[in-house]
Design a protein around this motif. Structure first.
Motif, PDB file in Angstrom:
ATOM      1  N   GLN A  21       0.838  -1.211   0.000  1.00  0.00           N
ATOM      2  CA  GLN A  21       0.000   0.000   0.000  1.00  0.00           C
ATOM      3  C   GLN A  21       0.872   1.260   0.000  1.00  0.00           C
ATOM      4  OE1 GLN A  21      -3.073  -0.399   3.049  1.00  0.00           O
ATOM      5  NE2 GLN A  21      -3.874  -2.243   2.080  1.00  0.00           N
ATOM      6  N   HIS A  22       2.157   1.058  -0.224  1.00  0.00           N
ATOM      7  CA  HIS A  22       3.111   2.155  -0.384  1.00  0.00           C
ATOM      8  C   HIS A  22       2.960   3.217   0.703  1.00  0.00           C
ATOM      9  CE1 HIS A  22       4.425   0.565  -4.264  1.00  0.00           C
ATOM     10  NE2 HIS A  22       3.163   0.249  -4.432  1.00  0.00           N
ATOM     11  N   PRO A  23       3.192   2.825   1.978  1.00  0.00           N
ATOM     12  CA  PRO A  23       3.131   3.848   3.025  1.00  0.00           C
ATOM     13  C   PRO A  23       4.166   4.919   2.730  1.00  0.00           C
ATOM     14  CG  PRO A  23       4.161   1.825   3.846  1.00  0.00           C
ATOM     15  CD  PRO A  23       3.629   1.516   2.492  1.00  0.00           C
ATOM     16  N   PRO A  24       3.827   6.191   2.896  1.00  0.00           N
ATOM     17  CA  PRO A  24       4.753   7.248   2.499  1.00  0.00           C
ATOM     18  C   PRO A  24       6.096   7.104   3.202  1.00  0.00           C
ATOM     19  CG  PRO A  24       2.895   8.118   3.750  1.00  0.00           C
ATOM     20  CD  PRO A  24       2.605   6.680   3.495  1.00  0.00           C
ATOM     21  N   ALA A  25       7.186   7.085   2.405  1.00  0.00           N
ATOM     22  CA  ALA A  25       8.511   6.919   2.994  1.00  0.00           C
ATOM     23  C   ALA A  25       9.192   8.270   3.161  1.00  0.00           C
ATOM     24  CB  ALA A  25       9.357   6.012   2.110  1.00  0.00           C
ATOM     25  N   GLY A  26       8.744   9.263   2.369  1.00  0.00           N
ATOM     26  CA  GLY A  26       9.434  10.550   2.353  1.00  0.00           C
ATOM     27  C   GLY A  26       9.219  11.372   3.597  1.00  0.00           C
ATOM     28  N   ASP A  27       8.340  10.937   4.500  1.00  0.00           N
ATOM     29  CA  ASP A  27       8.040  11.735   5.685  1.00  0.00           C
ATOM     30  C   ASP A  27       9.134  11.701   6.746  1.00  0.00           C
ATOM     31  OD1 ASP A  27       4.437  11.176   5.806  1.00  0.00           O
ATOM     32  OD2 ASP A  27       5.715  12.317   4.446  1.00  0.00           O
ATOM     33  N   PHE A  28      10.081  10.776   6.621  1.00  0.00           N
ATOM     34  CA  PHE A  28      11.148  10.649   7.632  1.00  0.00           C
ATOM     35  C   PHE A  28      11.845  12.002   7.807  1.00  0.00           C
ATOM     36  CE2 PHE A  28      15.442   8.355   8.661  1.00  0.00           C
ATOM     37  CZ  PHE A  28      15.245   8.567  10.021  1.00  0.00           C
ATOM     38  N   LEU A  29      12.283  12.590   6.697  1.00  0.00           N
ATOM     39  CA  LEU A  29      12.989  13.872   6.769  1.00  0.00           C
ATOM     40  C   LEU A  29      12.089  14.953   7.384  1.00  0.00           C
ATOM     41  CD1 LEU A  29      15.358  15.729   6.174  1.00  0.00           C
ATOM     42  CD2 LEU A  29      14.499  15.993   3.835  1.00  0.00           C
ATOM     43  N   ALA A  30      10.856  15.051   6.873  1.00  0.00           N
ATOM     44  CA  ALA A  30       9.949  16.105   7.369  1.00  0.00           C
ATOM     45  C   ALA A  30       9.703  15.923   8.872  1.00  0.00           C
ATOM     46  CB  ALA A  30       8.630  16.047   6.605  1.00  0.00           C
ATOM     47  N   ASP A  31       9.509  14.679   9.300  1.00  0.00           N
ATOM     48  CA  ASP A  31       9.221  14.429  10.713  1.00  0.00           C
ATOM     49  C   ASP A  31      10.434  14.728  11.597  1.00  0.00           C
ATOM     50  OD1 ASP A  31       6.702  13.690  10.034  1.00  0.00           O
ATOM     51  OD2 ASP A  31       6.995  11.538  10.290  1.00  0.00           O
ATOM     52  N   VAL A  32      11.634  14.408  11.086  1.00  0.00           N
ATOM     53  CA  VAL A  32      12.854  14.676  11.868  1.00  0.00           C
ATOM     54  C   VAL A  32      13.063  16.192  12.003  1.00  0.00           C
ATOM     55  CG1 VAL A  32      15.382  14.539  11.773  1.00  0.00           C
ATOM     56  CG2 VAL A  32      13.999  12.475  11.384  1.00  0.00           C
ATOM     57  N   LEU A  33      12.897  16.903  10.902  1.00  0.00           N
ATOM     58  CA  LEU A  33      13.099  18.364  10.963  1.00  0.00           C
ATOM     59  C   LEU A  33      12.065  19.002  11.890  1.00  0.00           C
ATOM     60  CD1 LEU A  33      13.889  19.193   7.202  1.00  0.00           C
ATOM     61  CD2 LEU A  33      15.510  18.899   9.103  1.00  0.00           C
ATOM     62  N   ASP A  34      10.844  18.521  11.797  1.00  0.00           N
ATOM     63  CA  ASP A  34       9.779  19.042  12.664  1.00  0.00           C
ATOM     64  C   ASP A  34      10.099  18.744  14.137  1.00  0.00           C
ATOM     65  OD1 ASP A  34       7.118  20.055  13.294  1.00  0.00           O
ATOM     66  OD2 ASP A  34       6.668  17.969  13.789  1.00  0.00           O
ATOM     67  N   GLY A  35      10.519  17.498  14.411  1.00  0.00           N
ATOM     68  CA  GLY A  35      10.797  17.092  15.798  1.00  0.00           C
ATOM     69  C   GLY A  35      11.961  17.862  16.407  1.00  0.00           C
ATOM     70  N   PHE A  36      12.995  18.112  15.598  1.00  0.00           N
ATOM     71  CA  PHE A  36      14.158  18.851  16.112  1.00  0.00           C
ATOM     72  C   PHE A  36      13.858  20.350  16.255  1.00  0.00           C
ATOM     73  CE2 PHE A  36      17.475  15.530  14.568  1.00  0.00           C
ATOM     74  CZ  PHE A  36      17.388  14.877  15.793  1.00  0.00           C
ATOM     75  N   SER A  37      12.772  20.816  15.626  1.00  0.00           N
ATOM     76  CA  SER A  37      12.415  22.236  15.746  1.00  0.00           C
ATOM     77  C   SER A  37      11.568  22.500  16.982  1.00  0.00           C
ATOM     78  CB  SER A  37      11.627  22.682  14.504  1.00  0.00           C
ATOM     79  OG  SER A  37      12.347  22.368  13.346  1.00  0.00           O
ATOM     80  N   ARG A  38      11.123  21.428  17.645  1.00  0.00           N
ATOM     81  CA  ARG A  38      10.256  21.589  18.813  1.00  0.00           C
ATOM     82  C   ARG A  38      11.060  21.747  20.095  1.00  0.00           C
ATOM     83  NH1 ARG A  38       4.801  19.002  18.066  1.00  0.00           N
ATOM     84  NH2 ARG A  38       4.633  18.824  15.813  1.00  0.00           N
ATOM     85  N   THR A  39      10.384  22.264  21.122  1.00  0.00           N
ATOM     86  CA  THR A  39      10.980  22.338  22.453  1.00  0.00           C
ATOM     87  C   THR A  39      10.044  21.622  23.417  1.00  0.00           C
ATOM     88  OG1 THR A  39      11.784  24.525  21.850  1.00  0.00           O
ATOM     89  CG2 THR A  39      11.987  23.882  24.161  1.00  0.00           C
ATOM     90  N   PRO A  40      10.460  20.543  24.097  1.00  0.00           N
ATOM     91  CA  PRO A  40      11.723  19.840  23.893  1.00  0.00           C
ATOM     92  C   PRO A  40      11.757  19.082  22.560  1.00  0.00           C
ATOM     93  CG  PRO A  40      10.321  18.665  25.460  1.00  0.00           C
ATOM     94  CD  PRO A  40       9.595  19.930  25.128  1.00  0.00           C
ATOM     95  N   LYS A  41      12.995  18.795  22.120  1.00  0.00           N
ATOM     96  CA  LYS A  41      13.168  18.064  20.851  1.00  0.00           C
ATOM     97  C   LYS A  41      12.581  16.662  20.978  1.00  0.00           C
ATOM     98  CE  LYS A  41      17.362  20.433  19.223  1.00  0.00           C
ATOM     99  NZ  LYS A  41      17.296  21.568  20.186  1.00  0.00           N
ATOM    100  N   GLN A  42      11.995  16.181  19.889  1.00  0.00           N
ATOM    101  CA  GLN A  42      11.433  14.831  19.940  1.00  0.00           C
ATOM    102  C   GLN A  42      11.548  14.148  18.587  1.00  0.00           C
ATOM    103  OE1 GLN A  42       6.773  15.251  19.562  1.00  0.00           O
ATOM    104  NE2 GLN A  42       7.500  16.634  21.146  1.00  0.00           N
ATOM    105  N   LEU A  43      11.540  12.821  18.617  1.00  0.00           N
ATOM    106  CA  LEU A  43      11.559  12.030  17.385  1.00  0.00           C
ATOM    107  C   LEU A  43      10.421  11.022  17.444  1.00  0.00           C
ATOM    108  CD1 LEU A  43      15.420  11.467  17.030  1.00  0.00           C
ATOM    109  CD2 LEU A  43      13.977  12.883  15.547  1.00  0.00           C
ATOM    110  N   THR A  44       9.951  10.586  16.278  1.00  0.00           N
ATOM    111  CA  THR A  44       8.799   9.687  16.226  1.00  0.00           C
ATOM    112  C   THR A  44       9.279   8.239  16.269  1.00  0.00           C
ATOM    113  OG1 THR A  44       7.877  11.334  14.764  1.00  0.00           O
ATOM    114  CG2 THR A  44       6.685   9.284  14.898  1.00  0.00           C
ATOM    115  N   PRO A  45       8.753   7.421  17.212  1.00  0.00           N
ATOM    116  CA  PRO A  45       9.289   6.065  17.386  1.00  0.00           C
ATOM    117  C   PRO A  45       9.084   5.146  16.185  1.00  0.00           C
ATOM    118  CG  PRO A  45       7.430   6.476  18.884  1.00  0.00           C
ATOM    119  CD  PRO A  45       7.756   7.766  18.227  1.00  0.00           C
ATOM    120  N   ILE A  46       8.175   5.505  15.293  1.00  0.00           N
ATOM    121  CA  ILE A  46       7.939   4.673  14.109  1.00  0.00           C
ATOM    122  C   ILE A  46       9.259   4.404  13.357  1.00  0.00           C
ATOM    123  CG2 ILE A  46       7.390   6.671  12.708  1.00  0.00           C
ATOM    124  CD1 ILE A  46       5.415   5.248  11.192  1.00  0.00           C
TER     125      ILE A  46
END
Ligand SMILES: C[S@@+](CC[C@H](N)C(=O)[O-])C[C@H]1O[C@@H](n2cnc3c(N)ncnc32)[C@H](O)[C@@H]1O
Length: 334
Positions: A21-46
């Motif tokens: 079902q081709h789960p979107p793979a390109g979101d890794f970068l977007a999610d990492v940049l978003d997570g590192f821009s937050r306070t506190p920094k966070q990453l998605t466990p997926i």
């Protein structure tokens, strides 16, 4: 056998079907940049579960401190006959987040002539290999695989399988990785995919003394630390990141306000790093929050299930009440 999207014949010869079902793979970068821009920094466990992360997770499941897997396996052994009676013959078992598909063997062995098994995972490579092993070991079973993101709901409408009773098997307390709203949305997605008579068999870790919980997520051999650090190493490998993983320390803490274990990577010293051309600062002592693992009481789990429109028909636990398995069916009132 054809890829559902491209229509080309697929190479997955030993499986009844492989539905990408081709789960979107390109979101890794977007999610990492978003997570590192937050306070506190966070990453998605997926993103823990690339090939290396999945292999380290398998090591975690064998650790003396990590009671979760062996306790759930022991409960499955004990309740096998009850599960067989509940599921009836010819059941179709679907496992979202199937990973290395170890626990499923206990369930398949317990059930009476199960008709089919469908593994579903976001990590396609690992999924295919694991399902092929099941297919080889259970020749009478139809085995299929779906590469999909289970947070987007389950699309089971097109399963080319006999229509026995469907059991959605969701072990490992993966439900605990979600915040309450996310856990509700996930179970609601399962609920929508179910037909009358279908059921969910779900594992949920229990609230217990914090020392036992912390030890399970910060083991003496440092395997969980490697698992946690692999996430930032993956960012370096796949996204060209420059994070100094050697200057980060793994930490597991019990947060009593939310009944959860939190995993963090704490900076041993100030560092500056880049990901895809963006620069980030980490101050000494600052943490990157990488995972939550929520724990449940029988009551808190039942209220979650009820809020989604499920009845909890059975709850089984080990003697020490470390872990529980629950059997859910759509509520007649919902
Ligand atoms: C901890 S393993 C659980 C494996 C197995 N179910 C068990 O309990 O032993 C979690 C698995 O879920 C998969 N996973 C995590 N998030 C997912 C998502 N959103 N959609 C599909 N699979 C996911 C991972 O790739 C990994 O294989």
């Amino acid at each position: 056998m054809h890829d559902r999207i491209t229509g080309r014949p697929s190479a997955h010869a030993t499986l009844a079907f492989y539905d990408d079902q081709h789960p979107p793979a390109g979101d890794f970068l977007a999610d990492v940049l978003d997570g590192f821009s937050r306070t506190p920094k966070q990453l998605t466990p997926i993103y823990f579960y690339d090939a290396k992360g999945s292999a380290i997770f398998d090591e975690i499941t064998a650790l003396p401190e990590y009671y979760v897997t062996r306790t759930e396996l022991a409960i499955l052994d004990t309740i096998g006959p009850e599960l067989a009676a509940l599921a009836g013959p010819g059941a179709v078992v679907i496992e979202p987040g199937s990973g290395s598909s170890v626990k499923i063997r206990k369930l398949l062995n317990a059930l009476s002539e199960p008709a089919a098994y469908v593994g579903l995972d976001i990590s396609g490579e690992h999924l295919e290999a694991a399902c092929q092993e099941i297919a080889a070991d259970y020749p009478a079973l139809q085995v299929g695989a779906i590469c999909a993101d289970f947070t987007q709901g389950l699309d089971l409408s097109h399963l080319p399988l006999e229509s026995g009773r469907r059991i959605i098997f969701f072990p490992g307390s993966t439900i605990g990785n979600f915040e309450p709203n996310g856990a509700h949305a996930l179970l609601a997605g399962f609920r929508r995919a179910m037909r009358p008579g279908d059921a969910v068999l779900i594992g949920a870790d229990r609230v217990k003394d914090p020392a036992t919980l912390v030890a399970a997520y910060a083991d003496a051999q440092g395997v969980t630390a490697r698992f946690n650090l692999n996430l930032v190493e993956r960012i370096n490998r796949e996204l060209g990141g420059t994070i100094d993983a050697g200057a980060l320390s793994h930490e597991a803490v019990w947060n009593p306000d939310f009944n959860r274990i939190e995993m963090h990577l704490r900076a041993d010293a100030d560092q500056q790093f880049d990901v895809a051309g963006r620069t980030f600062q980490l101050r000494e002592g600052e943490s990157i929050h990488t995972e939550n693992s929520h724990k449940f009481t029988p009551d808190s789990f039942t209220s979650l299930a009820k809020s989604v429109g499920f009845d909890v028909l059975h709850t089984w636990s080990d003697e020490a009440e470390l872990f529980s398995l629950h059997w859910l069916e759509p509520s007649a009132k919902a």
